[in-house]
Design a protein around this motif. Structure first.
Motif, mmCIF file in Angstrom:
data_model
loop_
_atom_site.group_PDB
_atom_site.id
_atom_site.type_symbol
_atom_site.label_atom_id
_atom_site.label_comp_id
_atom_site.label_asym_id
_atom_site.label_seq_id
_atom_site.Cartn_x
_atom_site.Cartn_y
_atom_site.Cartn_z
ATOM 1 N N MET A 364 0.823 -1.207 0.000
ATOM 2 C CA MET A 364 0.000 0.000 0.000
ATOM 3 C C MET A 364 0.857 1.257 0.000
ATOM 4 O O MET A 364 0.579 2.227 -0.719
ATOM 5 N N ALA A 365 1.913 1.248 0.826
ATOM 6 C CA ALA A 365 2.788 2.416 0.907
ATOM 7 C C ALA A 365 3.526 2.655 -0.404
ATOM 8 O O ALA A 365 3.670 3.793 -0.860
ATOM 9 N N ALA A 366 4.004 1.571 -1.026
ATOM 10 C CA ALA A 366 4.703 1.716 -2.308
ATOM 11 C C ALA A 366 3.773 2.278 -3.370
ATOM 12 O O ALA A 366 4.153 3.173 -4.144
ATOM 13 N N ALA A 367 2.548 1.761 -3.424
ATOM 14 C CA ALA A 367 1.574 2.273 -4.389
ATOM 15 C C ALA A 367 1.244 3.731 -4.107
ATOM 16 O O ALA A 367 1.149 4.560 -5.034
ATOM 17 N N GLY A 368 1.058 4.051 -2.839
ATOM 18 C CA GLY A 368 0.735 5.430 -2.479
ATOM 19 C C GLY A 368 1.826 6.400 -2.854
ATOM 20 O O GLY A 368 1.563 7.479 -3.401
ATOM 21 N N LEU A 369 3.079 6.020 -2.569
ATOM 22 C CA LEU A 369 4.191 6.914 -2.915
ATOM 23 C C LEU A 369 4.310 7.069 -4.424
ATOM 24 O O LEU A 369 4.515 8.183 -4.928
ATOM 25 N N ALA A 370 4.160 5.964 -5.169
ATOM 26 C CA ALA A 370 4.225 6.064 -6.630
ATOM 27 C C ALA A 370 3.141 6.993 -7.161
ATOM 28 O O ALA A 370 3.369 7.770 -8.098
ATOM 29 N N ALA A 371 1.940 6.926 -6.563
ATOM 30 C CA ALA A 371 0.852 7.816 -6.980
ATOM 31 C C ALA A 371 1.170 9.260 -6.653
ATOM 32 O O ALA A 371 0.962 10.170 -7.478
ATOM 33 N N GLN A 379 2.543 1.782 -13.217
ATOM 34 C CA GLN A 379 3.683 1.896 -12.308
ATOM 35 C C GLN A 379 3.245 1.740 -10.855
ATOM 36 O O GLN A 379 3.958 1.146 -10.040
ATOM 37 N N ILE A 380 2.074 2.270 -10.525
ATOM 38 C CA ILE A 380 1.546 2.144 -9.160
ATOM 39 C C ILE A 380 1.285 0.680 -8.828
ATOM 40 O O ILE A 380 1.663 0.189 -7.751
ATOM 41 N N GLU A 381 0.653 -0.022 -9.761
ATOM 42 C CA GLU A 381 0.400 -1.453 -9.548
ATOM 43 C C GLU A 381 1.694 -2.222 -9.453
ATOM 44 O O GLU A 381 1.842 -3.153 -8.627
ATOM 45 N N ASN A 382 2.682 -1.858 -10.258
ATOM 46 C CA ASN A 382 3.988 -2.505 -10.222
ATOM 47 C C ASN A 382 4.676 -2.266 -8.884
ATOM 48 O O ASN A 382 5.283 -3.187 -8.307
ATOM 49 N N ALA A 383 4.606 -1.043 -8.373
ATOM 50 C CA ALA A 383 5.222 -0.731 -7.082
ATOM 51 C C ALA A 383 4.631 -1.600 -5.976
ATOM 52 O O ALA A 383 5.355 -2.146 -5.129
ATOM 53 N N LEU A 424 11.880 1.755 -7.870
ATOM 54 C CA LEU A 424 12.134 0.778 -8.922
ATOM 55 C C LEU A 424 11.029 0.823 -9.983
ATOM 56 O O LEU A 424 11.294 0.800 -11.191
ATOM 57 N N ALA A 425 9.780 0.884 -9.520
ATOM 58 C CA ALA A 425 8.658 0.900 -10.454
ATOM 59 C C ALA A 425 8.652 2.165 -11.304
ATOM 60 O O ALA A 425 8.356 2.128 -12.508
ATOM 61 N N LEU A 426 8.987 3.297 -10.698
ATOM 62 C CA LEU A 426 8.971 4.561 -11.434
ATOM 63 C C LEU A 426 10.093 4.649 -12.457
ATOM 64 O O LEU A 426 10.025 5.466 -13.385
ATOM 65 N N GLY A 428 10.685 2.177 -14.384
ATOM 66 C CA GLY A 428 10.200 1.363 -15.493
ATOM 67 C C GLY A 428 9.000 1.990 -16.156
ATOM 68 O O GLY A 428 8.563 3.091 -15.790
ATOM 69 N N ASP A 429 8.437 1.293 -17.122
ATOM 70 C CA ASP A 429 7.268 1.822 -17.843
ATOM 71 C C ASP A 429 5.971 1.162 -17.399
ATOM 72 O O ASP A 429 4.922 1.354 -18.021
ATOM 73 N N GLY A 430 6.034 0.367 -16.321
ATOM 74 C CA GLY A 430 4.835 -0.290 -15.800
ATOM 75 C C GLY A 430 4.659 -1.718 -16.243
ATOM 76 O O GLY A 430 3.837 -2.446 -15.685
ATOM 77 N N THR A 431 5.416 -2.148 -17.250
ATOM 78 C CA THR A 431 5.307 -3.548 -17.679
ATOM 79 C C THR A 431 6.179 -4.413 -16.771
ATOM 80 O O THR A 431 7.297 -4.034 -16.416
ATOM 81 N N HIS A 432 5.668 -5.580 -16.410
ATOM 82 C CA HIS A 432 6.422 -6.477 -15.536
ATOM 83 C C HIS A 432 5.835 -7.876 -15.643
ATOM 84 O O HIS A 432 4.693 -8.053 -16.055
#
Length: 469
Positions: A364-371, A379-383, A424-426, A428-432
């Motif tokens: 949740m924190a990784a997604a929140g920070l990416a957002a 990228q948010i989903e990837n984070a 790490l997610a940011l 990239g382009d969101g593909t994983h």
């Protein structure tokens, strides 16, 4: 126990979980072992007062099962049940008033009902720890029984399913009353597809769902209140001192570390890992407050309550363009991810181990920070996936049944891991290759396979290898 009906049915599928169901203001040290049981006890009193058709009774008893029995004393479950039977609610009770509530019910040995009736209740005799018994609905179970002449004549079973959520046996998980969301989603794949079709970001979609229940201004006010409560918890932890309760003699470190970091910043700004140490500090501050029984925000649980606030304070303090809108986007995106995890797996350490608490909070924190940093939906989903994937298999083995070792430091480590996952997610382009839904399903399966002794029972892991002196 005579009078307790033991259905073989597993808990019903969790309905849609909203932002303010996941982030609740409560008290420490545990959302599942303190907040949930307190809420269940208070709800039981309200429920019996509304049902005059129940059998005549002169007494009340409470049985704790499974993880609630095995680690209940260390997690404050006994005190939470007694406070709930005094009418206390975790959102509003003053933690400083709980000792007087407990002293009162122990002295009276009665429970007072809203309709003026009273029932005998001796905490020594009538609050029972069934340490070798697990009910099938969930490892965190408690049963309240109305008694006549000491024998149960009616029982109602509750499950504390993580994050302060409670569930009556045979019913859906208790949530705030609200209509179906405007944009319902059951998985991360569905969430991304809906966002693509609607042109919304994950945070904007979560906001639209919340705005379907209440005015936009109220949504903003509630988001501000959640962050304010988290911030106050950090700030209290930065000045708290002494030894944490429970017998492990764990000394609070946040205040001393805070002074050391302030002095280091005054002398030298050149340390490249300076921000990481502050993140460690913020997480320690929250979880020391939680372990001391203070006011915290379940995020999504108390045992993992330091991760999201620490990463949010990192965003606020170290990101140049941090803003109120960014804070709101952080919370909304984090809640969307937490809702998916709770719906498809678990956020309960007693159910799936600490991967369900710290792993979920890190995702949740990784997604929140990416957002908050302007990441794309992918990228948010990837984070979130990166953070969850690298907490898979994490056991819940609290030493002495207390939310102290390894829980406090584990929050600090996971907060740093969440920031790294977002970065790490940011890049990239969101593909994983591994999707968030696949990581969540893996967590569910891993938790199912995990031995019970590693799921908040203090019967395995560090809990049996670290001597308590």
């Amino acid at each position: 126990m005579k009078g307790v009906r033991r259905s073989r049915r597993r808990q019903l599928r969790t309905p849609f979980v909203g932002m303010f169901d996941l982030f609740r203001i409560g008290i420490g040290p545990s959302s599942s072992h303190t907040v949930g049981p307190m809420r269940a006890a208070a709800e039981f009193l309200r429920w019996i007062a509304l049902h005059e058709e129940l059998p005549d009774a002169d007494g009340l008893a409470c049985d704790l099962y499974g993880s609630l029995a095995l680690t209940g004393v260390g997690h404050g479950t006994d005190a939470a049940v007694l406070a709930g039977l005094c009418g206390a609610e975790p959102e509003t009770v003053d933690p400083n008033e709980i000792p007087s509530l407990l002293a009162g019910i122990r002295a009276r040995r009665t429970v007072e009902l809203a309709n003026g009736r009273s029932l005998s209740f001796d905490p020594v005799r009538d609050l029972r720890f069934r340490m070798k018994e697990f009910l099938p609905g969930h490892p965190n179970a408690l049963a309240f029984s109305l008694c006549r002449s000491g024998e149960p004549v009616f029982s109602r079973i509750y499950y504390s399913v993580g994050g302060g959520f409670i569930q009556v046996e045979g019913q859906a998980v208790e949530l705030s009353e609200q209509p179906p969301p405007r944009y319902p989603f059951n998985s991360a794949g569905e969430l991304l597809a809906i966002c693509q079709a609607s042109g919304l970001t994950i945070a904007a979609l979560a906001r639209a769902n919340e705005a379907g229940y209440r005015p936009e201004a109220e949504v903003d006010a509630r988001l501000d209140a959640v962050w304010a409560a988290m911030s106050r918890c950090i700030d209290r932890g930065l000045v708290g001192g002494g030894i944490l309760p429970g017998g492990l003699n764990v000394r609070r470190r946040a205040a001393g570390l805070h002074e050391a970091l302030l002095e280091r910043d005054r002398l030298d700004q050149g340390d490249p890992l300076r921000a990481m140490e502050w993140v460690n500090l913020f997480a320690l501050a929250v979880n020391e407050e939680n372990a001391a029984g203070g006011r915290v925000v379940t995020a999504p649980t108390n045992g993992a309550a330091g991760i999201i606030p620490a990463v949010m304070r990192y965003y606020e303090r170290f990101i140049t363009n941090a803003s109120r809108d960014g804070i709101h986007a952080f919370l909304l995106a984090a809640a969307a991810i937490g809702s998916i995890i709770k719906r498809n797996a678990s956020i309960s350490g007693a159910d799936v181990g600490c991967q369900g608490e710290v792993g979920s909070a890190a995702a949740m924190a990784a997604a929140g920070l990416a957002a908050a940093l302007g990441g794309t939906n992918e990228q948010i989903e990837n984070a979130a996936e990166i953070a969850l994937e690298h907490n898979l298999g994490l056991t819940c083995d609290p030493v002495g049944g207390l939310v102290q070792i390894p829980c406090i430091e584990r929050n600090a480590v996971a907060a740093v891991k969440a920031i790294n996952a977002a970065r790490l997610a940011l890049h990239g382009d969101g593909t994983h290759r591994v999707s968030l839904d696949q990581a969540i399903e893996t967590m569910r399966q891993t938790g199912k396979d995990m031995k019970r002794k590693y799921k908040e029972t203090s019967l395995g892991g560090l809990a049996v290898n670290v001597p308590i002196c």
